[in-house]
Design a protein around this motif. Structure first.
Motif, short mmCIF file in Angstrom:
data_model
loop_
_atom_site.label_atom_id
_atom_site.label_comp_id
_atom_site.label_asym_id
_atom_site.label_seq_id
_atom_site.Cartn_x
_atom_site.Cartn_y
_atom_site.Cartn_z
N TYR A 127 -5.82 3.33 0.25
CA TYR A 127 -6.18 1.90 0.51
C TYR A 127 -6.21 0.92 -0.53
CZ TYR A 127 -6.89 4.22 4.91
OH TYR A 127 -6.97 4.89 5.94
N TYR A 163 0.45 -3.07 4.93
CA TYR A 163 -0.91 -3.03 5.25
C TYR A 163 -1.57 -1.69 4.93
CZ TYR A 163 0.98 -1.81 9.81
OH TYR A 163 1.72 -1.27 10.73
N ALA A 210 -0.77 2.37 7.02
CA ALA A 210 0.06 2.25 7.95
C ALA A 210 0.36 3.69 8.58
CB ALA A 210 1.29 1.48 7.30
N TYR A 213 0.75 -1.16 -0.03
CA TYR A 213 0.04 -0.06 0.10
C TYR A 213 0.88 1.38 0.03
CZ TYR A 213 -3.75 -3.22 0.97
OH TYR A 213 -4.65 -4.39 0.81
#
Length: 179
Positions: A141, A111, A114, A91
């Motif tokens: 995202y 992820y 973050a 990401y």
């Protein structure tokens, strides 16, 4: 016979040129000792103002809690990965754009969100991506594939400390069916 050898050599070279880079898992960026420490780590509290979405940008991806296990600050790398052509999914955390508004430099993290999660990933789980061609990042995202040459390179700025960088040859969004 020489002609057959030449043809086979050219076919092999062409196959290697057009082959996809090896997909790398995020945990492969950590030395074995760090992976083990991560597995053995106690549950981390997310009870902070940032966890409720009250993030003022202070600290960004840098570790603020000095009471976490050492693995959460680790910038230890896997030297054997230096210079390898890889594919890494993650990401984006945008850093720089060009005159057209395309993102040319960003951090890639394992992820989504973050930059607002507490705690952030350790430096050996943050990769600086340099992509001069640029990409429009409408949604942090939305996951990306980044293909390129991985370097063991310590990078530090106001937002984060990273232990790796990628000179990206290709950056593309991961389509839903791939997830």
């Amino acid at each position: 016979m020489r002609r057959l050898t030449l043809v086979l050599t050219l076919l092999l070279a062409t196959t290697q040129i057009h082959a996809e880079p090896q997909e790398l898992d995020w945990l492969e960026l950590m030395p074995a000792e760090d992976r083990k420490a991560l597995e053995d780590m106690p549950e981390i509290s997310h009870d902070t103002p940032e966890a409720d979405g009250n993030f003022a940008g202070k600290g960004g991806l840098k570790q603020q809690d000095k009471n976490l296990p050492a693995v959460m600050y680790s910038a230890r790398t896997v030297p054997a990965l230096n210079g390898r052509e890889i594919r890494l999914g993650g990401y984006p955390v945008p850093l720089e754009t060009d005159a057209k508004g395309l993102n040319t430099t960003f951090f890639l993290v394992p992820y989504p969100g973050a930059c607002i999660h507490v705690p952030p990933p350790p430096p050996n789980q943050i990769v600086l991506v340099r992509y001069p061609k640029g990409i429009q990042l409408e949604d942090i995202y939305a996951p990306l594939w980044v293909d390129g040459r991985l370097k063991v390179e310590k990078v530090s700025n106001d937002l984060a400390d990273a232990a790796y960088a990628i000179e990206a040859a290709k950056v593309e969004r991961i389509e839903e069916e791939e997830q």
